[in-house]
Design a protein around this motif. Structure first.
Motif, PDB file in Angstrom:
ATOM      1  N   PRO A 253       1.010  -1.411   0.238  1.00 30.94           N
ATOM      2  CA  PRO A 253      -0.328  -0.006  -0.285  1.00 30.94           C
ATOM      3  C   PRO A 253       0.933   1.532   0.283  1.00 30.94           C
ATOM      4  O   PRO A 253       2.301   1.147   0.378  1.00 30.94           O
ATOM      5  N   ALA A 254       0.094   2.594  -0.669  1.00 29.67           N
ATOM      6  CA  ALA A 254       1.232   3.661   0.033  1.00 29.67           C
ATOM      7  C   ALA A 254       1.264   4.686   1.386  1.00 29.67           C
ATOM      8  O   ALA A 254       1.960   4.733   1.779  1.00 29.67           O
ATOM      9  N   LEU A 255       0.138   3.644   2.072  1.00 32.63           N
ATOM     10  CA  LEU A 255      -0.055   4.237   3.157  1.00 32.63           C
ATOM     11  C   LEU A 255      -0.762   3.071   4.347  1.00 32.63           C
ATOM     12  O   LEU A 255      -0.973   2.206   3.635  1.00 32.63           O
ATOM     13  N   VAL A 256       0.203   3.428   5.626  1.00 32.50           N
ATOM     14  CA  VAL A 256      -0.068   1.890   6.540  1.00 32.50           C
ATOM     15  C   VAL A 256      -0.589   2.721   7.876  1.00 32.50           C
ATOM     16  O   VAL A 256       0.028   3.689   8.171  1.00 32.50           O
ATOM     17  N   ALA A 257      -1.686   2.227   8.837  1.00 37.54           N
ATOM     18  CA  ALA A 257      -2.147   2.270  10.020  1.00 37.54           C
ATOM     19  C   ALA A 257      -2.202   1.732  10.534  1.00 37.54           C
ATOM     20  O   ALA A 257      -2.901   0.292  10.608  1.00 37.54           O
ATOM     21  N   LEU A 258      -1.645   1.605  11.809  1.00 36.15           N
ATOM     22  CA  LEU A 258      -0.984   1.150  12.814  1.00 36.15           C
ATOM     23  C   LEU A 258      -2.352   0.621  13.820  1.00 36.15           C
ATOM     24  O   LEU A 258      -2.143   1.593  14.612  1.00 36.15           O
TER      25      LEU A 258
END
Length: 491
Positions: A253-258
């Protein structure tokens, strides 16, 4: 292809997904658990508290290296599936530096006013029932709660009146529960009972439901994320690696949210060897100092079903005599004879029925202060929890003050039990935000200092634990972080 990967479908992940879904970005939510089925034994305390019908078979290690079963749950909706529905704001003072009996609670990187509009939005999303005017410590709201408060049952109203007569004014708890829908599913309380989409406003039924209305949002269950890998620039997160049905999968992905929760988010960063140039990942683990209390009066008859409608903040900012803060008191969900028996197996059932029928049940919370040596580590690949309790003098003061008050209110027998480290009393702080990359993991927008396309939006981000339930604060932080992520998506 996916634009954003959100790891975890609890309060942080679900709320973030709801906020990002209208952008049209392709969002994949990875949840290691599954949806609680409609026919689950959701109102059976024996299956919940004894046979652990909803817990995983995971074990962690304590400070001595001994395995234990943590009281965490991996379901669609995360731990909110069994939470008490209390959606309360941190007090404005919780964002400032405060001196406690056990040490200093540091200031957040921003003040309450910065988060207040996001609290407003979170209360709308989670359909909070409440009365802000009932609590003298309540910070300013930009708008009223969307629904009126859940009413006290007669027995609970009697105890409220008793407390007011001895000079303590309980406040109405802000709750995320549709009472009629909940009771239609069974005559029980909601605190500690799993929701099968029958009235509790949790991460699945509100945040996730809103997100999944958009065809660009996908939820993958049974997907345990095992690692985050850096891309070719050795700076941005390039791959999210997860296992499902025994097979390994990779997303780019372009962005990762943990948003896997304070313990698991920290463990994933440590396992991946990333986002830790400050050596702060996993540190400052906090878990509220919490005590269950039962106040008994043989003349009092408790026939309440759900009970959990008011709390006490009389000693939140001080001990009432000019001393440091003590904490928050709130009703527990109704401790029925069966629940009492599961917790005290040697108690004869007739006595359990008597105690339950003549008692009111309370939950006492004091702030746990951040300590870098209180931490989550990995030991042989397993999570090890090195929790160092703090501020216990304040908690002892809260217990003593509450016992004294309940006795004045006509409850001559008051029993209490301190929760141990196996009980997740609002775990937080392990991926803490700050304004200095030397002593924090993420910046005030919840972005990793080390990796510009990695965000953390769960309770791990909290700089302090305060002394109230963290769910609404996590939701507000996720909504605020979404504004920064939206700009990244649009760029």
């Amino acid at each position: 292809m996916t634009d954003v990967v959100i790891i975890g479908s609890g309060m942080g992940g679900a709320t973030l997904a709801a906020a990002l879904a209208p952008t049209g970005a392709r969002i994949t939510i990875l949840e290691r658990g599954h949806q609680i089925p409609d026919d689950a034994p959701a109102r059976d305390p024996w299956r919940i508290y004894v046979n652990s019908a909803f817990r995983s078979d995971e074990t962690w290690l304590d400070e001595a290296g001994r395995p234990f079963e943590p009281g965490n749950y991996y379901n669609v909706g995360g731990n909110t599936k069994l939470y008490g529905g209390v959606l309360i704001r941190c007090r404005a003072e919780d964002f400032e530096e405060q001196q406690h009996a056990g040490g200093l609670s540091p200031a957040w990187p921003f003040r309450y006013d910065e988060l207040a509009p996001w609290y407003d939005r979170a209360e709308q999303l989670y359909q909070v029932r409440g009365d802000a005017s009932s609590d003298a410590t309540e910070p300013p709201h930009g708008q009223p709660y969307p629904y009126p408060p859940i009413p006290d049952e007669p027995a609970v109203a009697e105890v409220r009146a008793r407390l007011e007569r001895v000079g303590v004014r309980p406040f109405t708890l802000p709750l995320g529960v549709d009472l009629n829908r909940w009771l239609a599913g069974g005559a029980t309380g909601w605190d500690g009972y799993p929701d099968t989409r029958c009235g509790k406003m949790d991460a699945e039924t509100c945040g996730l439901a809103e997100a999944l209305r958009h065809e660009t949002v996908e939820l993958i269950t049974g997907a345990e994320v095992t690692g985050l890998a850096l891309g070719a620039d050795n700076k941005r997160i390039g791959e999210v690696i997860y296992r499902k049905d025994g097979e390994e999968h990779r997303l780019r992905p372009a962005l990762v949210a943990l948003c896997a929760g304070a313990v698991q988010s920290a463990a994933l960063l440590l396992r991946s060897g990333i986002a830790n140039s400050s050596d702060q990942a996993g540190r400052c683990f906090m878990n509220h100092n919490a005590t269950a209390m039962i106040a008994i009066d043989p003349r009092f008859r408790n026939d309440a079903v759900y009970q959990k409608t008011w709390g006490i903040n009389a000693w939140y900012h001080s001990d009432g005599a000019g001393g440091p803060p003590l904490g928050n008191v709130q009703l527990l969900g109704r401790v029925t004879p069966d629940i009492l028996k599961t917790q005290v197996p040697r108690l004869p059932m007739p006595l359990a029925r008597w105690v339950s029928g003549h008692a009111i049940d309370l939950y006492l919370i004091s702030e746990d202060l951040p300590d870098p040596e209180s931490r989550v580590v990995l030991n042989g690949g397993k999570v090890q929890l090195l929790w160092r309790r703090s501020n216990m003098a304040a908690h002892a003061g809260l217990v003593a003050k509450t016992k004294e008050t309940m006795k004045k209110a006509g409850f001559p027998i008051v029993l209490s039990r301190l929760f141990d480290g196996r009980v997740p009393s609002h775990q937080c702080g392990t991926v803490r935000m700050g304004d200095d990359p030397q002593n924090s993991v993420i910046d005030p927008q919840c972005r990793s200092w080390d990796h510009p396309n990695l965000f953390v939006a769960d309770a791990g981000a909290l700089p302090t634990s305060a002394a109230v339930n963290p769910s609404l604060t996590v939701a507000a932080l996720a909504l605020r972080a979404a504004e920064t992520i939206k700009k990244e998506i649009a760029a």
